[in-house]
Design a protein around this motif. Structure first.
Motif, short mmCIF file in Angstrom:
data_model
loop_
_atom_site.label_atom_id
_atom_site.label_comp_id
_atom_site.label_asym_id
_atom_site.label_seq_id
_atom_site.Cartn_x
_atom_site.Cartn_y
_atom_site.Cartn_z
N LEU A 185 0.86 -1.18 0.00
CA LEU A 185 0.00 0.00 0.00
C LEU A 185 0.89 1.23 0.00
N VAL A 186 0.71 2.10 -0.99
CA VAL A 186 1.47 3.34 -1.08
C VAL A 186 0.50 4.49 -0.90
N ILE A 187 0.77 5.32 0.11
CA ILE A 187 -0.07 6.48 0.42
C ILE A 187 0.70 7.73 0.04
N PHE A 188 0.11 8.56 -0.81
CA PHE A 188 0.79 9.74 -1.31
C PHE A 188 0.54 10.91 -0.37
N GLY A 189 1.62 11.43 0.20
CA GLY A 189 1.53 12.57 1.09
C GLY A 189 2.13 13.80 0.44
N ALA A 190 2.31 14.84 1.21
CA ALA A 190 2.91 16.07 0.72
C ALA A 190 4.22 16.30 1.47
N PRO A 191 5.37 16.19 0.76
CA PRO A 191 5.45 15.92 -0.67
C PRO A 191 5.76 14.46 -1.00
N ILE A 192 6.01 13.61 0.00
CA ILE A 192 6.53 12.28 -0.32
C ILE A 192 5.48 11.19 -0.14
N GLY A 193 5.08 10.94 1.08
CA GLY A 193 4.15 9.85 1.35
C GLY A 193 4.85 8.70 2.04
N THR A 194 4.16 7.57 2.10
CA THR A 194 4.69 6.41 2.81
C THR A 194 4.19 5.14 2.17
N SER A 195 4.84 4.02 2.48
CA SER A 195 4.42 2.74 1.93
C SER A 195 4.37 1.70 3.04
N HIS A 196 3.49 0.71 2.85
CA HIS A 196 3.31 -0.37 3.81
C HIS A 196 3.38 -1.70 3.06
N HIS A 197 4.09 -2.64 3.64
CA HIS A 197 4.22 -3.96 3.03
C HIS A 197 3.56 -4.99 3.93
N PHE A 198 2.80 -5.87 3.32
CA PHE A 198 2.03 -6.84 4.07
C PHE A 198 2.55 -8.25 3.80
N ALA A 199 2.28 -9.15 4.71
CA ALA A 199 2.78 -10.51 4.62
C ALA A 199 2.32 -11.20 3.34
N PRO A 200 3.09 -12.17 2.87
CA PRO A 200 2.76 -12.84 1.61
C PRO A 200 1.37 -13.47 1.62
N ARG A 201 0.64 -13.22 0.55
CA ARG A 201 -0.62 -13.89 0.24
C ARG A 201 -1.60 -13.92 1.42
N LEU A 202 -1.81 -12.77 2.02
CA LEU A 202 -2.83 -12.67 3.06
C LEU A 202 -4.21 -12.90 2.47
N VAL A 203 -5.10 -13.51 3.23
CA VAL A 203 -6.49 -13.62 2.78
C VAL A 203 -7.08 -12.22 2.76
N GLU A 204 -8.11 -12.03 1.94
CA GLU A 204 -8.63 -10.68 1.71
C GLU A 204 -9.08 -10.00 3.00
N GLU A 205 -9.72 -10.73 3.90
CA GLU A 205 -10.23 -10.11 5.12
C GLU A 205 -9.10 -9.54 5.97
N ARG A 206 -8.00 -10.26 6.11
CA ARG A 206 -6.88 -9.78 6.92
C ARG A 206 -6.17 -8.63 6.21
N LEU A 207 -6.01 -8.74 4.90
CA LEU A 207 -5.38 -7.65 4.16
C LEU A 207 -6.22 -6.39 4.23
#
Length: 284
Positions: A185-207
């Motif tokens: 997940l990449v969130i665009f901020g001003a001016p850069i933003g941030t990114s989040h990485h999630f565990a491999p192949r999470l089921v949709e509900e947990r993701l």
């Protein structure tokens, strides 16, 4: 895929993943930017010791099939091995002084040895008093550059992932990439933003729960109040994620480029547009 246009070619955008490689060939025509050719190939499964060789062979197979002879390229630093922040430039500070101050600030950003740091300062359009400070792991950058060269390419730049994503989907506040084994997940901020990485192949509900938490945290921390979220995923996974997030009030939509839904070369497209936004960011 080929989108027909007559234009001077720009450096290729090359997205090197462990499972797929995507390359976009683009061109500049007047004040415009056009995609000329795109291709994505799966990387055959091999032993870890043979992966880099197979990646280079996959790159070569793609570019050998292009009509364009362009071999310059823009790569991306793996998101897990690059850290960015805004660097405030005091009035009257010279570039050499700024570079030395950035190197000192890098000590507080990462705990890697000095020999494992590549430090870069880039101007931010529309922000004359700020620069983008990036610190990347040296061995990681050397590896992806070596892979690209072994594949017949000539790297001219290594971009920051959040900057490339922002150029690829400039109308979105955030993008959720579910095309790989790990979701990002990449969130665009001003001016850069941030990114989040999630565990491999999470089921949709947990993701969905983790994405929801990250978006709420971004609003709380003043990074961004996300309204428009685009998702890069298969149609089945997109519909699952959209159903989980739409009730939270987000305007959720699939990535659309050139009339295509969720093209696998979206990130490579962002890299290919580096030449028309050489500072790495799109001015807001």
């Amino acid at each position: 895929m080929k989108l027909f246009a007559r234009a001077a070619t720009l450096p290729l955008g090359v997205d090197i993943g462990s499972e797929f490689i995507s390359i976009v060939c683009s061109g500049a025509a007047g004040d415009g930017f056009s995609v000329r050719e795109t291709r994505t190939l799966e990387v055959p499964a091999v032993e870890p010791s043979q992966l880099d060789l197979k990646l280079a062979q996959t790159i070569r197979a793609i570019v050998n099939g292009f009509e364009a002879a362009e071999r310059r390229c823009v790569l991306a630093a793996p998101a897990s091995d690059v850290v960015t922040r805004t660097f405030r430039v005091p009035p009257g500070m010279r570039r050499g002084e700024a570079d030395r101050a950035a190197a000192l600030e890098a000590d507080a950003m990462v705990d890697w040895p000095a020999s494992e740091r590549l430090v870069a300062l880039d101007p931010i359009p529309g922000c004359p008093d700020d620069m983008l400070l990036s610190v990347a792991r040296t061995s990681t950058i050397e590896r992806i550059v070596a892979i690209a060269r072994a594949g017949g390419l000539k790297p001219v730049a290594v971009d920051v992932p959040v900057c490339a994503w922002r150029r690829a989907v400039p109308d979105a506040d955030a993008i959720l990439d579910c095309t790989r084994d790990r979701a990002e997940l990449v969130i665009f901020g001003a001016p850069i933003g941030t990114s989040h990485h999630f565990a491999p192949r999470l089921v949709e509900e947990r993701l969905g729960a983790q994405v929801r938490t990250a978006l709420v945290d971004a609003r709380r921390d003043g990074i961004a109040d996300v309204q428009r979220l685009v998702i890069l995923a298969s149609r089945f996974r997109y519909e699952s994620m959209e159903a989980l997030l739409r009730d939270d009030g987000y305007a959720v939509a699939p990535v659309q480029l050139g009339g295509l839904e969720a093209p696998p070369w979206t990130f490579a497209f962002g890299l290919a547009s580096w030449s028309i936004a050489p500072r790495g960011l799109v001015a807001s």
